[in-house]
Design an enzyme around this catalytic site. Structure first.
Site, PDB file in Angstrom:
ATOM      1  N   GLU A   1       0.818  -1.214   0.000  1.00  0.00           N
ATOM      2  CA  GLU A   1       0.000   0.000   0.000  1.00  0.00           C
ATOM      3  C   GLU A   1       0.850   1.262   0.000  1.00  0.00           C
ATOM      4  OE1 GLU A   1      -3.851  -1.849   2.378  1.00  0.00           O
ATOM      5  OE2 GLU A   1      -2.124  -1.106   3.513  1.00  0.00           O
TER       6      GLU A   1
ATOM      7  N   ASP B   1     -11.334  -6.794  -2.586  1.00  0.00           N
ATOM      8  CA  ASP B   1     -11.994  -8.096  -2.605  1.00  0.00           C
ATOM      9  C   ASP B   1     -13.389  -7.936  -2.021  1.00  0.00           C
ATOM     10  OD1 ASP B   1     -11.893  -9.199   0.478  1.00  0.00           O
ATOM     11  OD2 ASP B   1     -10.199  -7.890   0.012  1.00  0.00           O
TER      12      ASP B   1
END
Length: 255
Positions: free
Chosen positions: A17, A222
């Site tokens: 990230e 997801d």
């Protein structure tokens, strides 16, 4: 790089990230380790920013966030960025979620009269700072496209931000990775929850305690599948989407 006060602290959990922020930055300083966390001065959208990679979970995020607040002061806002699992039926992989409201999905003190998601003695939920939330909205609407593309973001960054789907609502956080069974319970317990991560609500409580402006900007990696395969497939794209929106928003911040 100079030690000027950053316009924001951007906190992510994982190296995956942090990587897109480093790619978007026009300047990148040397990393400094404080406990498990890695703090690094970067320039995003022409603005000085402290990028912090905390490690996953409530304790890692809170300890890294506390260090940043004590170093830079309560006047420097904190932004939680990175990936999240999508919970709402109409949320899709790749959507960016602006957490206008943050809830601790693990907190359950209903036996003592608190609502589900409320830590005793704390608010039922934590609201995003209005100025930060507005900067995120304007960035996705295209107002921040020039800022995002003008300082290391690349020529295509503005178009990607403009095309980005932005959802706004509740982000929950817990210490468990949300696979299918947990997602079913979360949808029943928190029907307004758009997405779930493992850090943002803890950081929201930390910022509430210190009086620091806070917002969470997470991209959906997801849809809480039975295993982590979907997350592993899309986490890099989600991190990139969150980073582009946050970078554009930083270009709109005052200071």
């Amino acid at each position: 790089m100079s030690a000027e006060t950053p316009v924001a602290v951007v906190l992510v959990a994982m190296d995956d990230e942090a990587a897109p922020f480093l790619s978007l930055a026009s300047e990148v300083g040397e990393p400094e380790r404080l406990g498990l966390a890695e703090h690094r001065r970067v320039t995003l959208a022409g603005r000085p920013v402290m990028l912090v990679r905390s490690g996953i979970g409530f304790v890692n995020a809170t300890s890294a966030g506390t260090s940043a607040i004590l170093r830079h002061g309560a006047d420097v806002p904190l932004i939680s960025a990175g990936s999240a699992g999508g919970l709402a039926k109409d949320v899709a992989v790749g959507d960016v979620v602006l957490g206008s409201r943050l809830v601790n999905a693990d907190a359950d003190a209903r036996a003592f009269g608190y609502v589900l998601g409320q830590v005793p003695g704390m608010p039922e939920a934590y609201d995003a700072a209005p100025g930060l939330a507005d900067a995120v909205r304007r960035a996705v609407a295209g107002a921040g496209a020039g800022a995002g593309a003008g300082a290391g973001a690349g020529a295509g960054a503005g178009a990607i931000v403009e095309a980005q789907v932005l959802r706004e609502g509740t982000i929950g956080s817990g210490e468990k990775f949300a696979t299918a069974d947990l997602a079913l319970r979360l949808r029943a317990d928190f029907p307004d929850m758009l997405a779930i991560d493992m850090e943002s609500a803890a950081l929201a409580q930390l910022c509430h305690n210190f009086g620091v402006d806070f917002v969470s900007v997470r991209a959906v990696s997801d849809l809480c599948a039975p295993d982590g395969t979907e997350f592993l497939t899309h986490v890099d794209d989600a991190a990139q989407r969150s980073a582009r929106v946050v970078t554009a928003a930083i270009g709109l911040l005052a200071g």
